[in-house]
Design an enzyme around this catalytic site. Structure first.
Site, PDB file in Angstrom:
ATOM      1  N   HIS A   7       0.830  -1.213   0.000  1.00  0.00           N
ATOM      2  CA  HIS A   7       0.000   0.000   0.000  1.00  0.00           C
ATOM      3  C   HIS A   7       0.851   1.243   0.000  1.00  0.00           C
ATOM      4  CE1 HIS A   7       0.381  -0.791   4.455  1.00  0.00           C
ATOM      5  NE2 HIS A   7       0.524   0.531   4.524  1.00  0.00           N
ATOM      6  N   HIS A  79       3.705   7.260   3.703  1.00  0.00           N
ATOM      7  CA  HIS A  79       4.656   6.141   3.616  1.00  0.00           C
ATOM      8  C   HIS A  79       4.251   5.182   2.510  1.00  0.00           C
ATOM      9  CE1 HIS A  79       1.754   4.334   6.613  1.00  0.00           C
ATOM     10  NE2 HIS A  79       1.988   3.229   5.918  1.00  0.00           N
ATOM     11  N   GLU A 130       7.515   1.100   5.140  1.00  0.00           N
ATOM     12  CA  GLU A 130       6.953   0.029   5.962  1.00  0.00           C
ATOM     13  C   GLU A 130       7.198  -1.300   5.250  1.00  0.00           C
ATOM     14  OE1 GLU A 130       2.707   0.495   6.490  1.00  0.00           O
ATOM     15  OE2 GLU A 130       2.538  -1.226   7.841  1.00  0.00           O
TER      16      GLU A 130
HETATM   17  C1  MCA Z   1      -0.733   0.214  10.958  1.00  0.00           C
HETATM   18  C2  MCA Z   1      -0.741   0.761   9.608  1.00  0.00           C
HETATM   19  C3  MCA Z   1      -0.398  -0.333   8.590  1.00  0.00           C
HETATM   20  O1  MCA Z   1      -0.217  -0.046   7.421  1.00  0.00           O
HETATM   21  O2  MCA Z   1      -0.389  -1.537   8.995  1.00  0.00           O
HETATM   22  C4  MCA Z   1       0.177   1.933   9.461  1.00  0.00           C
HETATM   23  O3  MCA Z   1       0.731   2.199   8.421  1.00  0.00           O
HETATM   24  S1  MCA Z   1       0.324   2.931  10.831  1.00  0.00           S
HETATM   25  C5  MCA Z   1       1.103   4.407  10.189  1.00  0.00           C
HETATM   26  C6  MCA Z   1       1.507   5.323  11.265  1.00  0.00           C
HETATM   27  N1  MCA Z   1       2.700   4.769  11.980  1.00  0.00           N
HETATM   28  C7  MCA Z   1       3.954   5.181  11.741  1.00  0.00           C
HETATM   29  O4  MCA Z   1       4.201   6.059  10.927  1.00  0.00           O
HETATM   30  C8  MCA Z   1       5.021   4.495  12.572  1.00  0.00           C
HETATM   31  C9  MCA Z   1       6.408   4.889  12.218  1.00  0.00           C
HETATM   32  N2  MCA Z   1       6.601   6.347  12.259  1.00  0.00           N
HETATM   33  C10 MCA Z   1       7.287   6.960  13.239  1.00  0.00           C
HETATM   34  O5  MCA Z   1       7.786   6.333  14.169  1.00  0.00           O
HETATM   35  C11 MCA Z   1       7.376   8.447  13.155  1.00  0.00           C
HETATM   36  O6  MCA Z   1       6.310   8.935  12.335  1.00  0.00           O
HETATM   37  C12 MCA Z   1       8.733   8.942  12.593  1.00  0.00           C
HETATM   38  C13 MCA Z   1       9.881   8.497  13.500  1.00  0.00           C
HETATM   39  C14 MCA Z   1       8.963   8.456  11.152  1.00  0.00           C
HETATM   40  C15 MCA Z   1       8.678  10.459  12.540  1.00  0.00           C
HETATM   41  O7  MCA Z   1       8.311  10.916  13.802  1.00  0.00           O
HETATM   42  P1  MCA Z   1       8.099  12.466  14.047  1.00  0.00           P
HETATM   43  O8  MCA Z   1       7.388  13.055  12.877  1.00  0.00           O
HETATM   44  O9  MCA Z   1       7.515  12.663  15.401  1.00  0.00           O
HETATM   45  O10 MCA Z   1       9.575  12.950  14.154  1.00  0.00           O
HETATM   46  P2  MCA Z   1      10.275  14.139  13.461  1.00  0.00           P
HETATM   47  O11 MCA Z   1       9.284  15.190  13.095  1.00  0.00           O
HETATM   48  O12 MCA Z   1      11.391  14.482  14.351  1.00  0.00           O
HETATM   49  O13 MCA Z   1      10.810  13.459  12.136  1.00  0.00           O
HETATM   50  C16 MCA Z   1      12.096  12.932  12.015  1.00  0.00           C
HETATM   51  C17 MCA Z   1      12.542  13.150  10.577  1.00  0.00           C
HETATM   52  O14 MCA Z   1      11.716  12.317   9.724  1.00  0.00           O
HETATM   53  C18 MCA Z   1      11.040  13.116   8.779  1.00  0.00           C
HETATM   54  N3  MCA Z   1       9.725  12.519   8.549  1.00  0.00           N
HETATM   55  C19 MCA Z   1       8.747  12.351   9.454  1.00  0.00           C
HETATM   56  N4  MCA Z   1       7.703  11.732   8.909  1.00  0.00           N
HETATM   57  C20 MCA Z   1       8.034  11.497   7.610  1.00  0.00           C
HETATM   58  C21 MCA Z   1       7.377  10.894   6.529  1.00  0.00           C
HETATM   59  N5  MCA Z   1       6.151  10.403   6.662  1.00  0.00           N
HETATM   60  N6  MCA Z   1       8.012  10.804   5.344  1.00  0.00           N
HETATM   61  C22 MCA Z   1       9.269  11.289   5.193  1.00  0.00           C
HETATM   62  N7  MCA Z   1       9.951  11.884   6.203  1.00  0.00           N
HETATM   63  C23 MCA Z   1       9.341  11.994   7.385  1.00  0.00           C
HETATM   64  C24 MCA Z   1      10.977  14.491   9.408  1.00  0.00           C
HETATM   65  O15 MCA Z   1      10.825  15.470   8.422  1.00  0.00           O
HETATM   66  C25 MCA Z   1      12.317  14.560  10.092  1.00  0.00           C
HETATM   67  O16 MCA Z   1      13.315  14.853   9.153  1.00  0.00           O
HETATM   68  P3  MCA Z   1      14.565  15.778   9.522  1.00  0.00           P
HETATM   69  O17 MCA Z   1      15.259  15.051  10.640  1.00  0.00           O
HETATM   70  O18 MCA Z   1      15.335  15.855   8.267  1.00  0.00           O
HETATM   71  O19 MCA Z   1      13.949  17.070   9.950  1.00  0.00           O
HETATM   72 CO    CO Z   2       0.852   1.485   6.419  1.00  0.00          CO
END
Ligand code: MCA
Ligand code: CO
Length: 134
Positions: A7, A79, A130
């Protein structure tokens, strides 16, 4: 290691409005909204012939997509998810290659009932990635 595209996920500020756009205007098959508190999101699946689009709205006070939506208030691509055959083998290979696995590094059950984990976008050329075991 990577198999099929599972996805593409879009973060949106209003999931019912987004679902209505995909259902009524874009003419797609759209699921009911489902709350996933353990992932901090509410999700809607847009079912396409060859893949899915996941619409995500923040849920709860510590949603992992809250900061992304604060930076992109109208929403945006969040993502991409690829399928792998063995998620633990994939993780071990990627960690050994220097990639950061988010969270505690252990796969969790995702929205599709399968184990998932996320790779830091900074290690995948700016795209939050992911992996889902099939
Ligand atoms: C369950 C379901 C499924 O499919 O099964 C899902 O998908 S659940 C979908 C939701 N779950 C998740 O997204 C889980 C994993 N995500 C995470 O742990 C977090 O979102 C993260 C660590 C990627 C980012 O956390 P955060 O936004 O609080 O942290 P920050 O703002 O400090 O972001 C850290 C750096 O990553 C960048 N950044 C953050 N989000 C994204 C993104 N979506 N795409 C690209 N870059 C990104 C920021 O710009 C920053 O870059 P720079 O350092 O250059 O400024
Ligand atoms: Co997902």
């Amino acid at each position: 290691m990577l198999l099929r595209l599972n996805h593409v996920a879009l973060a949106v500020p209003d999931i019912e409005a987004a679902a209505a756009t995909y259902r009524e205007t874009l003419g797609a098959s759209v699921s009911q909204a489902e709350a996933l508190p353990e992932h901090g999101v509410t999700v809607v699946f847009v079912e396409l012939e060859n893949t899915k689009v996941e619409l995500l709205e923040p849920l709860g006070d510590t949603s992992p997509i809250a900061a992304f939506l604060a930076k992109n208030p109208k929403g945006g691509m969040h993502h991409i998810c690829y399928e792998v055959a063995d998620i633990v083998a994939a993780r071990d290979h990627l960690v050994a290659s220097g990639m950061r696995v988010l969270g505690n590094g252990e796969p969790r059950i995702g929205a599709h009932g399968k184990p998932v984990l996320f790779l830091h976008p900074g290690d995948v050329h700016g795209t939050l990635t992911e992996l889902q075991q099939v």
